[in-house]
Design an enzyme around this catalytic site. Sequence first.
Site, PDB file in Angstrom:
ATOM      1  CE1 TYR A   1      -3.136   2.975   0.826  1.00  0.00           C
ATOM      2  CE2 TYR A   1      -2.174   3.093   2.957  1.00  0.00           C
ATOM      3  CZ  TYR A   1      -3.139   3.569   2.083  1.00  0.00           C
ATOM      4  OH  TYR A   1      -3.809   4.679   2.342  1.00  0.00           O
TER       5      TYR A   1
ATOM      6  CB  SER B   1      -4.954  10.809   6.784  1.00  0.00           C
ATOM      7  OG  SER B   1      -5.669  10.422   6.011  1.00  0.00           O
TER       8      SER B   1
ATOM      9  CD  GLN C   1      -6.116  14.386   4.085  1.00  0.00           C
ATOM     10  OE1 GLN C   1      -6.095  13.279   4.681  1.00  0.00           O
ATOM     11  NE2 GLN C   1      -6.868  14.502   2.964  1.00  0.00           N
TER      12      GLN C   1
ATOM     13  CE1 TYR D   1      -7.596  12.852   0.208  1.00  0.00           C
ATOM     14  CE2 TYR D   1      -7.696  11.083   1.739  1.00  0.00           C
ATOM     15  CZ  TYR D   1      -6.936  11.572   0.660  1.00  0.00           C
ATOM     16  OH  TYR D   1      -5.950  10.939   0.487  1.00  0.00           O
TER      17      TYR D   1
ATOM     18  CB  THR E   1      -6.192  16.146   0.098  1.00  0.00           C
ATOM     19  OG1 THR E   1      -5.391  16.129   1.235  1.00  0.00           O
ATOM     20  CG2 THR E   1      -5.508  15.382  -1.104  1.00  0.00           C
TER      21      THR E   1
ATOM     22  NE  ARG F   1      -2.934   5.009  -4.922  1.00  0.00           N
ATOM     23  CZ  ARG F   1      -3.798   5.609  -3.937  1.00  0.00           C
ATOM     24  NH1 ARG F   1      -3.999   4.755  -2.835  1.00  0.00           N
ATOM     25  NH2 ARG F   1      -4.303   6.718  -4.086  1.00  0.00           N
TER      26      ARG F   1
ATOM     27  CE  LYS G   1      -0.722  15.934   0.942  1.00  0.00           C
ATOM     28  NZ  LYS G   1      -1.172  14.902   0.185  1.00  0.00           N
TER      29      LYS G   1
ATOM     30  CG  HIS H   1      -1.976  11.928  -3.456  1.00  0.00           C
ATOM     31  ND1 HIS H   1      -3.256  12.613  -3.004  1.00  0.00           N
ATOM     32  CD2 HIS H   1      -2.071  10.721  -2.678  1.00  0.00           C
ATOM     33  CE1 HIS H   1      -3.559  11.862  -1.921  1.00  0.00           C
ATOM     34  NE2 HIS H   1      -3.275  10.953  -1.799  1.00  0.00           N
TER      35      HIS H   1
ATOM     36  NE  ARG I   1      -0.671   6.605  -1.948  1.00  0.00           N
ATOM     37  CZ  ARG I   1      -0.307   5.240  -1.560  1.00  0.00           C
ATOM     38  NH1 ARG I   1       0.997   4.765  -1.965  1.00  0.00           N
ATOM     39  NH2 ARG I   1      -1.128   4.649  -0.775  1.00  0.00           N
TER      40      ARG I   1
HETATM   41  C1  LIG Z   1       0.334   4.963   1.920  1.00  0.00           C
HETATM   42  C2  LIG Z   1       0.293   6.528   1.631  1.00  0.00           C
HETATM   43  C3  LIG Z   1      -1.259   7.056   2.024  1.00  0.00           C
HETATM   44  C4  LIG Z   1      -1.410   8.176   2.063  1.00  0.00           C
HETATM   45  N1  LIG Z   1      -2.668   8.627   2.207  1.00  0.00           N
HETATM   46  C5  LIG Z   1      -2.873   9.993   2.090  1.00  0.00           C
HETATM   47  C6  LIG Z   1      -4.216  10.736   2.621  1.00  0.00           C
HETATM   48  O1  LIG Z   1      -4.781   9.889   3.484  1.00  0.00           O
HETATM   49  N2  LIG Z   1      -4.215  11.897   2.433  1.00  0.00           N
HETATM   50  C7  LIG Z   1      -3.504  12.777   1.496  1.00  0.00           C
HETATM   51  O2  LIG Z   1      -3.993  13.919   1.451  1.00  0.00           O
HETATM   52  N3  LIG Z   1      -2.361  12.150   1.181  1.00  0.00           N
HETATM   53  C8  LIG Z   1      -2.066  10.823   1.205  1.00  0.00           C
HETATM   54  N4  LIG Z   1      -0.962  10.521   0.919  1.00  0.00           N
HETATM   55  C9  LIG Z   1       0.035  11.227   0.038  1.00  0.00           C
HETATM   56  C10 LIG Z   1       1.249  11.879   1.000  1.00  0.00           C
HETATM   57  O3  LIG Z   1       0.221  12.908   1.992  1.00  0.00           O
HETATM   58  C11 LIG Z   1       1.952  12.848   0.343  1.00  0.00           C
HETATM   59  O4  LIG Z   1       1.454  13.466  -0.490  1.00  0.00           O
HETATM   60  C12 LIG Z   1       3.033  11.620  -0.448  1.00  0.00           C
HETATM   61  O5  LIG Z   1       3.151  10.644   0.567  1.00  0.00           O
HETATM   62  C13 LIG Z   1       4.373  12.503  -0.696  1.00  0.00           C
HETATM   63  O6  LIG Z   1       5.397  11.492  -1.433  1.00  0.00           O
HETATM   64  P1  LIG Z   1       6.293  10.808  -0.594  1.00  0.00           P
HETATM   65  O7  LIG Z   1       5.661   9.604  -0.026  1.00  0.00           O
HETATM   66  O8  LIG Z   1       7.278  10.470  -1.674  1.00  0.00           O
HETATM   67  O9  LIG Z   1       7.094  11.676   0.335  1.00  0.00           O
HETATM   68  C14 LIG Z   1      -0.641   9.052   1.030  1.00  0.00           C
HETATM   69  C15 LIG Z   1       0.630   8.646   0.953  1.00  0.00           C
HETATM   70  C16 LIG Z   1       1.094   7.416   0.933  1.00  0.00           C
HETATM   71  C17 LIG Z   1       2.324   6.889   0.613  1.00  0.00           C
END
Ligand SMILES: Cc1cc2nc3c(=O)[nH]c(=O)nc-3n(C[C@H](O)[C@H](O)[C@H](O)COP(=O)(O)O)c2cc1C
Length: 387
Positions: free
Chosen positions: A25, A107, A128, A130, A156, A165, A252, A276, A279
Amino acid sequence: MPVITTIDDLKRIYRRRVPKMFYDYTESGSYTEQTFRDNTTDFGQLRLRQKVAVDMSGRSTAATMIGQPVTMPVALAPVGLTGMQSADGEIRAARAAEKFGVPFTLSTMSICSIEDVAQNTSRPFWFQLYVMKDEDFVDRIIDRAKAANCSALVLTLDLQIQGQRHKDLKNGLSAPPKLTLPVILDLATKWAWGLDMLGTKRRSFGNIVGHAKGVGDTSSLMSWTAEQFDQQLDWTKISRIRDRWGGKFILKGILDVEDARRAADFGADAIIVSNHGGRQLDGALSAIRMLPRIVDAVGDRVEVHMDSGIRTGQDVLKALAMGAKGTYIGRSFIYGLGAMGQAGVTKALEIIHKELDTTMALCGERDVLALRRENLLIPRDFSGNWA
Ligand SMILES: Cc1cc2nc3c(=O)[nH]c(=O)nc-3n(C[C@H](O)[C@H](O)[C@H](O)COP(=O)(O)O)c2cc1C
């Protein structure tokens, strides 16, 4: 105990300790994962300018993010399901962040609820959001974040529909995990994680279960969330949310100059240049490549932050030198959390801090606030020649 010197070391330990479903994940981008890969490799394209024979004593990494003093301008990004990487993971990460003196962002899709984290920490954290279709739920969660004394709302904007994914579908990702045969076989080698999890009651989405209508248990939860993201989110709705919140407001998921201008006109306290972590829109440019253009367009009107791809203090330095006033780490702190709980998050922050500090010194800089593009060697076509 192995000697841990890099974020990659933490990632190796994390991989051994945490169920495959949750490792995958974290360690996924959407679709072909092109943007996920570019986020890290593009940092590698920037080089640093070495300076010698300058006084490098008395260095400082202290800064502010949206007016809040920070030990270094590196916040913990919101990461869903953090409490599945380590029992009570959000509380552990928030405690590490508060001790270190950097912001923690909780989150919407966390395992520990807003109230849980507030009760188990002593400093305000960021929340944060959603945006869901159920306006009543959105209003109530904003009010809950206010009641918990959260000091910023991070809205976000880049996940109103999910980039697929593949591994999550193949693994049947859920919280808590369903005990299928492959999961049981995997858990047999991850017993320390399992024991830790048995010791907590927090194993589902704490901000949602019991708070959203029609979601009383976890089986209805996955379908509820998938259907709930509001695909009609637009600036009118963003405005409504900001009015209800009334405090510091961060947008964001901005990756486009026009969107950044709109956000600056709107009067956000900060924007986060982010894809993100690769992702969402696979094929988008990396955040570090987009950053300079966005800073040049709006940096004098709004505080520009960035995330996506940061794995070292050198990466932080590069983002700051490009003009970001703050950065966030997602996976880098999750690796630490999964490897060693709260101590692992502290370790991740220490590694990045030391790398930032030493690299600053070798670049001939004493103050993180003085970093600028001249500290970098930037390939001429770095911003790209994209029409
Ligand atoms: C496993 C995972 C879950 C995430 N869940 C959220 C989330 O719930 N809300 C959100 O705004 N971003 C989420 N993100 C994005 C992160 O806030 C962030 O933008 C991102 O991890 C930055 O990239 P990096 O992992 O390379 O540092 C998630 C990222 C990952 C890896």
